[in-house]
Design a protein around this motif. Structure first.
Motif, PDB file in Angstrom:
ATOM      1  N   UNK A   1       0.176 -36.607 -13.736  1.00 54.25           N
ATOM      2  CA  UNK A   1      -0.933 -37.581 -13.554  1.00 54.25           C
ATOM      3  C   UNK A   1      -0.860 -38.533 -12.339  1.00 54.25           C
ATOM      4  N   UNK A   2       0.084 -38.350 -11.295  1.00 53.72           N
ATOM      5  CA  UNK A   2      -0.067 -39.062 -10.154  1.00 53.72           C
ATOM      6  C   UNK A   2      -1.180 -38.576  -9.534  1.00 53.72           C
ATOM      7  N   UNK A   3      -1.804 -40.186  -9.172  1.00 49.95           N
ATOM      8  CA  UNK A   3      -3.177 -39.848  -8.546  1.00 49.95           C
ATOM      9  C   UNK A   3      -3.218 -39.037  -7.325  1.00 49.95           C
ATOM     10  N   UNK A   4      -4.120 -37.966  -7.251  1.00 47.26           N
ATOM     11  CA  UNK A   4      -4.071 -37.190  -5.822  1.00 47.26           C
ATOM     12  C   UNK A   4      -3.255 -36.145  -5.823  1.00 47.26           C
TER      13      UNK A   4
END
Length: 105
Positions: free
Chosen positions: A99-102
């Motif tokens: 789920x780490x953004x980007x």
């Protein structure tokens, strides 16, 4: 299995003289062509830690990480009671990593 070359040898931290792309089932050879974000998880109570490190080293991904699940065996069971719920820690880590953004944009 893998094909070997002259100089083949195993140590506590390496596997030398192996043709990693010598078989279709080679994780280490196949990961050389994967450029998507890659998470390699190794169990610290298992004998595959070195293979996990080699897989990480062979990964073509720019976004890659090698993680050791402390106290885990190959099936994500605690190898000793004091390590607690290693499966939950491993799955929580994977969830956060994914789920780490980007990461997958």
């Amino acid at each position: 299995g893998q094909r070997t070359l002259p100089g083949y040898g195993l140590t506590a931290t390496s596997m030398d003289g192996i043709v990693w792309r010598g078989t279709a089932s080679s994780i280490q050879g196949n990961v050389e062509g994967i450029r998507s974000p890659t998470l390699v998880i190794a169990a610290t109570c298992d004998n595959h830690m070195t293979q996990g490190e080699i897989t990480y080293d062979h990964s073509a991904a720019k976004d890659k990480e090698l993680v050791g699940v402390e106290g885990s065996d190959h099936s994500f069971n605690a190898c000793k009671p004091q390590y607690g719920d290693v499966a939950k820690r491993a799955y929580d880590y994977v969830d956060e990593w994914l789920l780490k953004p980007g990461r997958f944009l």
